[in-house]
Design an enzyme around this catalytic site. Structure first.
Site, PDB file in Angstrom:
ATOM      1  NE  ARG A  24      -6.027   3.865  -3.978  1.00  0.00           N
ATOM      2  CZ  ARG A  24      -6.104   5.186  -4.026  1.00  0.00           C
ATOM      3  NH1 ARG A  24      -6.458   5.791  -5.136  1.00  0.00           N
ATOM      4  NH2 ARG A  24      -5.839   5.903  -2.971  1.00  0.00           N
ATOM      5  CG  ASN A  42      -9.517   3.198  -3.353  1.00  0.00           C
ATOM      6  OD1 ASN A  42      -9.043   2.075  -3.298  1.00  0.00           O
ATOM      7  ND2 ASN A  42      -9.095   4.169  -2.559  1.00  0.00           N
TER       8      ASN A  42
END
Length: 97
Positions: A24, A42
């Protein structure tokens, strides 16, 4: 984002070993460096989902780089589908879905 100026917006789902490896944060840095906006998060199934928007060339570069990701990642699949552009400017890391 309009098609006339070559802008593109895609929803991306990345599978493989992509959680717990900085994927990320890597997405946010990469999108920022390419001048893109959107978000990344996520997912509970172990994948990473993102919406990435901006100049078509930048989005294309992001998608190509997403197939590798950060050093510790092991990407097995990247699926991209066109979607509406995000309303906000900038690129954000969101909570897990």
């Amino acid at each position: 984002m309009s098609a006339e100026d070559g802008d593109r917006s895609v929803r991306v789902v990345v599978q493989g070993r992509v959680q717990g490896v900085g994927y990320r944060a890597w997405c946010a840095r990469t999108a920022h460096s390419l001048g893109l906006c959107g978000w990344v998060r996520n997912c509970r199934d172990g994948s990473v989902e993102a919406v990435v928007a901006g100049p078509g060339a930048g989005v294309g570069t992001f998608l190509a780089l997403a197939r590798t990701g950060p050093r510790a990642a092991a990407v097995t699949a990247v699926e991209a589908t066109d979607c509406p552009a995000p309303a906000e400017d900038g690129f954000f890391v969101r909570e897990t879905l």
